[in-house]
Design a protein around this motif. Structure first.
Motif, short mmCIF file in Angstrom:
data_model
loop_
_atom_site.label_atom_id
_atom_site.label_comp_id
_atom_site.label_asym_id
_atom_site.label_seq_id
_atom_site.Cartn_x
_atom_site.Cartn_y
_atom_site.Cartn_z
N ALA A 52 0.83 -1.20 0.00
CA ALA A 52 0.00 0.00 0.00
C ALA A 52 0.87 1.26 0.00
O ALA A 52 1.81 1.38 0.78
CB ALA A 52 -0.93 0.01 1.21
N GLY A 53 0.57 2.17 -0.91
CA GLY A 53 1.28 3.44 -1.00
C GLY A 53 2.63 3.35 -1.69
O GLY A 53 3.33 4.36 -1.82
N GLU A 54 3.02 2.15 -2.14
CA GLU A 54 4.33 1.97 -2.79
C GLU A 54 4.14 1.86 -4.31
O GLU A 54 3.19 1.25 -4.78
CB GLU A 54 5.00 0.69 -2.28
N ASN A 55 5.08 2.44 -5.06
CA ASN A 55 5.03 2.31 -6.51
C ASN A 55 5.60 0.95 -6.93
O ASN A 55 6.09 0.19 -6.10
CB ASN A 55 5.74 3.47 -7.20
N THR A 56 5.55 0.67 -8.22
CA THR A 56 5.99 -0.63 -8.73
C THR A 56 7.44 -0.92 -8.39
O THR A 56 7.78 -2.03 -7.95
CB THR A 56 5.78 -0.70 -10.25
N VAL A 57 8.32 0.06 -8.58
CA VAL A 57 9.75 -0.15 -8.30
C VAL A 57 9.96 -0.48 -6.83
O VAL A 57 10.70 -1.41 -6.48
CB VAL A 57 10.59 1.08 -8.72
N ALA A 58 9.31 0.24 -5.94
CA ALA A 58 9.45 -0.01 -4.50
C ALA A 58 8.93 -1.40 -4.14
O ALA A 58 9.53 -2.11 -3.32
CB ALA A 58 8.71 1.06 -3.70
N ARG A 59 7.84 -1.80 -4.75
CA ARG A 59 7.27 -3.13 -4.49
C ARG A 59 8.25 -4.22 -4.92
O ARG A 59 8.47 -5.19 -4.20
CB ARG A 59 5.94 -3.31 -5.22
N HIS A 60 8.84 -4.04 -6.08
CA HIS A 60 9.81 -5.03 -6.58
C HIS A 60 11.03 -5.08 -5.66
O HIS A 60 11.53 -6.17 -5.36
CB HIS A 60 10.22 -4.71 -8.01
N ARG A 61 11.48 -3.94 -5.19
CA ARG A 61 12.62 -3.92 -4.26
C ARG A 61 12.30 -4.66 -2.97
O ARG A 61 13.14 -5.36 -2.42
CB ARG A 61 13.03 -2.48 -3.95
N MET A 62 11.06 -4.51 -2.49
CA MET A 62 10.64 -5.22 -1.28
C MET A 62 10.72 -6.73 -1.51
O MET A 62 11.16 -7.49 -0.64
CB MET A 62 9.21 -4.81 -0.90
N ILE A 63 10.31 -7.16 -2.69
CA ILE A 63 10.34 -8.58 -3.03
C ILE A 63 11.78 -9.07 -3.15
O ILE A 63 12.14 -10.10 -2.59
CB ILE A 63 9.54 -8.83 -4.32
N TYR A 64 12.62 -8.30 -3.88
CA TYR A 64 14.03 -8.68 -4.02
C TYR A 64 14.72 -8.74 -2.66
O TYR A 64 15.51 -9.65 -2.40
CB TYR A 64 14.79 -7.69 -4.92
#
Length: 90
Positions: A52-64
């Protein structure tokens, strides 16, 4: 011994997913340089309020970050769809 998918699920549990689906596409990439080194090709669909509130790049970084060293060893390629529960409903 856990499979790569099971290890991915365990590591991604830190994001408290409401839903997670991982598909192993490695067989489609046989002979590819990444496949030769032992890294697999995967599709990930994950739904989590943590995005929530995160853009696509931030979401991918969280996953990585959650997958850590797996991204350099067991995983060669990862196709990601990361959504919040609210985005899935819409």
């Amino acid at each position: 011994m856990s499979t790569t998918i099971e290890l991915m699920q365990q590591k991604l549990a830190t994001l408290s997913p409401a839903n997670i689906q991982i598909i192993d596409d490695s067989a489609k990439h046989a002979g590819h340089a990444g496949a030769k080194s032992g890294g697999g090709h995967y599709q990930l669909r994950i739904v989590s309020s943590a995005f929530a509130g995160e853009n696509t790049v931030a979401r991918h970084r969280m996953i990585y970050d959650a997958l850590g060293d797996m991204m350099r060893q067991q995983i060669h390629a990862l196709s990601i769809t990361a959504q919040t529960p609210e985005e899935v409903k819409n």
